[in-house]
Design a protein around this motif. Sequence first.
Motif, mmCIF file in Angstrom:
data_model
loop_
_atom_site.group_PDB
_atom_site.id
_atom_site.type_symbol
_atom_site.label_atom_id
_atom_site.label_comp_id
_atom_site.label_asym_id
_atom_site.label_seq_id
_atom_site.Cartn_x
_atom_site.Cartn_y
_atom_site.Cartn_z
ATOM 1 N N GLU A 86 -12.749 0.455 -3.391
ATOM 2 C CA GLU A 86 -13.201 0.782 -2.028
ATOM 3 C C GLU A 86 -12.019 0.848 -1.067
ATOM 4 O O GLU A 86 -11.939 1.743 -0.220
ATOM 5 C CB GLU A 86 -14.199 -0.274 -1.566
ATOM 6 C CG GLU A 86 -14.794 -0.004 -0.194
ATOM 7 C CD GLU A 86 -15.762 -1.079 0.233
ATOM 8 O OE1 GLU A 86 -16.190 -1.048 1.406
ATOM 9 O OE2 GLU A 86 -16.078 -1.966 -0.578
ATOM 10 N N LYS A 87 -11.089 -0.094 -1.222
ATOM 11 C CA LYS A 87 -9.905 -0.101 -0.366
ATOM 12 C C LYS A 87 -9.039 1.138 -0.618
ATOM 13 O O LYS A 87 -8.508 1.755 0.324
ATOM 14 C CB LYS A 87 -9.093 -1.373 -0.641
ATOM 15 C CG LYS A 87 -7.901 -1.562 0.274
ATOM 16 C CD LYS A 87 -7.226 -2.902 -0.007
ATOM 17 C CE LYS A 87 -6.033 -3.112 0.926
ATOM 18 N NZ LYS A 87 -5.366 -4.426 0.653
ATOM 19 N N LYS A 88 -8.926 1.523 -1.894
ATOM 20 C CA LYS A 88 -8.143 2.708 -2.238
ATOM 21 C C LYS A 88 -8.775 3.961 -1.654
ATOM 22 O O LYS A 88 -8.073 4.851 -1.136
ATOM 23 C CB LYS A 88 -8.033 2.832 -3.756
ATOM 24 C CG LYS A 88 -7.202 4.015 -4.224
ATOM 25 C CD LYS A 88 -7.133 4.054 -5.749
ATOM 26 C CE LYS A 88 -6.331 5.253 -6.211
ATOM 27 N NZ LYS A 88 -6.271 5.339 -7.701
ATOM 28 N N ALA A 89 -10.114 4.039 -1.721
ATOM 29 C CA ALA A 89 -10.810 5.207 -1.167
ATOM 30 C C ALA A 89 -10.601 5.297 0.339
ATOM 31 O O ALA A 89 -10.386 6.400 0.881
ATOM 32 C CB ALA A 89 -12.297 5.109 -1.498
ATOM 33 N N ARG A 90 -10.639 4.168 1.036
ATOM 34 C CA ARG A 90 -10.398 4.180 2.484
ATOM 35 C C ARG A 90 -8.978 4.617 2.798
ATOM 36 O O ARG A 90 -8.737 5.381 3.738
ATOM 37 C CB ARG A 90 -10.652 2.787 3.075
ATOM 38 C CG ARG A 90 -12.111 2.383 3.146
ATOM 39 C CD ARG A 90 -12.319 1.235 4.143
ATOM 40 N NE ARG A 90 -11.461 0.098 3.849
ATOM 41 C CZ ARG A 90 -11.818 -0.918 3.087
ATOM 42 N NH1 ARG A 90 -13.028 -0.944 2.548
ATOM 43 N NH2 ARG A 90 -10.986 -1.928 2.873
ATOM 44 N N LYS A 91 -8.042 4.135 1.976
ATOM 45 C CA LYS A 91 -6.639 4.483 2.177
ATOM 46 C C LYS A 91 -6.422 5.986 1.994
ATOM 47 O O LYS A 91 -5.722 6.637 2.781
ATOM 48 C CB LYS A 91 -5.775 3.688 1.201
ATOM 49 C CG LYS A 91 -4.287 3.928 1.339
ATOM 50 C CD LYS A 91 -3.511 3.058 0.351
ATOM 51 C CE LYS A 91 -2.031 3.327 0.447
ATOM 52 N NZ LYS A 91 -1.254 2.497 -0.527
ATOM 53 N N GLU A 92 -7.046 6.548 0.947
ATOM 54 C CA GLU A 92 -6.901 7.993 0.705
ATOM 55 C C GLU A 92 -7.556 8.805 1.812
ATOM 56 O O GLU A 92 -7.039 9.857 2.214
ATOM 57 C CB GLU A 92 -7.514 8.335 -0.652
ATOM 58 C CG GLU A 92 -6.726 7.775 -1.836
ATOM 59 C CD GLU A 92 -7.414 7.995 -3.169
ATOM 60 O OE1 GLU A 92 -8.614 8.391 -3.142
ATOM 61 O OE2 GLU A 92 -6.790 7.783 -4.217
ATOM 62 N N ALA A 93 -8.684 8.322 2.315
ATOM 63 C CA ALA A 93 -9.354 9.026 3.415
ATOM 64 C C ALA A 93 -8.497 9.007 4.672
ATOM 65 O O ALA A 93 -8.379 10.028 5.393
ATOM 66 C CB ALA A 93 -10.718 8.391 3.683
ATOM 67 N N ASN A 94 -7.864 7.879 4.954
ATOM 68 C CA ASN A 94 -6.987 7.781 6.119
ATOM 69 C C ASN A 94 -5.770 8.680 5.964
ATOM 70 O O ASN A 94 -5.317 9.317 6.931
ATOM 71 C CB ASN A 94 -6.544 6.331 6.328
ATOM 72 C CG ASN A 94 -7.669 5.446 6.810
ATOM 73 O OD1 ASN A 94 -8.614 5.937 7.427
ATOM 74 N ND2 ASN A 94 -7.578 4.141 6.553
ATOM 75 N N ALA A 95 -5.230 8.736 4.725
ATOM 76 C CA ALA A 95 -4.067 9.587 4.472
ATOM 77 C C ALA A 95 -4.424 11.055 4.670
ATOM 78 O O ALA A 95 -3.639 11.837 5.238
ATOM 79 C CB ALA A 95 -3.538 9.348 3.058
#
Length: 559
Positions: free
Chosen positions: A65-74
Amino acid sequence: MADQTEGPAPAGFKKVTEGKATILFPDTNEVFYNPIQEFNRDISIAAIRTWDEIYQEERSARLAEKKARKEANAAKRAIDGLDPLPEKEFPEGSDPTATRGITILEALSASGLRSIRYAKEIPNVRHILTNDLEADAVTSIKRNAEFNGVSPDLLEPHKGDAIDVLYQHRDPLKRYNVIDLDPYGTASPFIDGAVQAVSDGGLLCVTCTDLAVLAGTNYTETCYAKYGGHPVKAEFCHEVALRLVLNTLSISAARYKRHIVPMVSLSIDYYLRVFVRVYTSAAQVKLLGSKTCVAYVCTGCQSTYTQALGKATEGAKGNLKFGVSTGPPVDGRCEHCNSRFHIAGPMWGKELHSVPFIDRMLKHVKDASHLYKTQPRILGMLSVCKEEIEAPFYYTANGLSGTVHCTSIPLLHISSALLHQEYKVSGSHAAQGSIKTNAPPSALWDIMRSWVKLNPVKNIKPESPAGRILAVEPKTIANFEMHPDAKSESRKTNLVRYQMNPTKNWGPQARAGGANKRKAAKPSKNGKTDKAKAEEAGEETASTEAEADTAMNIDSTTA
């Protein structure tokens, strides 16, 4: 470090093998090893392994979930023409995305057998702190770890006061994923430190062997001092004992904005063993009052009523409102037999077990039959726990029959009668011949009145509990025809549901160090001790069940 367990024992020692561990004991030692506790250690390993699987899955989900948020922010920054944020650098060994093993603290270790089994039989263990106050015990831990080829990096022997050790690990960065408390007697002095030293979502494993205090009425003041609640003289006293221990854990955790979730709560032989997860949540702590209850137990017929101490109601906007409950739920005297009530608690008033956790645990134990010598009993006890309905306390067929002085009613007759009236019913792992049900006491006494009509009784005193109960005509005539769901799945498959006394003169061994050695049993006039007579009578009897349940005798010899 080489494993030396296949070779002979050093001079002056004898080998004891349990699971994958082989422990050295001095030839003169009669203190540390209790073979009856093999079941405790087996089921603890199964519980920790099951928890670890769930814990790692939860951790992976959080990281994903944290990785998905990070990719969305990127992606959003790229659309806005901004450079990606720099990657955060972590000190060596502290990267939260790296795969990490679990840590275990055994606060009261004695010989180190439990910790060595954890090290050799739980695959994802990174570090175990194996503590004991006695220098001789720590020497034994070091000797046994070396003999089993377990390195000091994995299993660290430690000499210290268990309470001090727990308090030294309250810092979130120093907490342990699993804390195991297996004391001689009560665990109450260690609970406050343990609920602080276990990591968020971690597993707390607690044993209490002081059932004379928790499940009796001769030491009510001691029980209240240690556990903050009163026990009760009733057939379901062992369930009350479990609920008192869980309430102590819950209240202790709440002081630090933490709450517990019971995974499995077991009454075993002469002790209790509970496995709870501990979380940090101020919002959940607010629900503590509504999870805590007292019980009103009739002194004549054992009709029982519970009362939550607090209440949580949902407001118009979906928010919870908290308040105090109104009560009591009973009058001064029992409506069925006119006797007075005893008050038990405060105690834990919610579920004792997590069914999804037990399902995972059962699957693991079935798939790992080679690991657990006591596998049949583990499967039987967990299966009964899984079947238990979420209703407080239980009755027994013998107890109900004894109250009205009638011929014993078969357990399946009571279950069928309750099911025909669309009540839920199950057994309890804490007592053979037990009945847990959501039916009110009035429904049970109507069933017994119907039974007495078919099996009349004589010479009942009108003013006795039996006389008062039977003087009332049943509002509903019970249907004793066999209901298709009266036999539980665990009963149909002949699982080892209830354990018989496994060895002669079994029970707790002497305290480590030789303190508090038990006095010799005093023979009665016929030459037999009270304990021998109790063993002849049998601690548990099949009583009203149509067929006696199969029971397994645990071999007390070394593996």
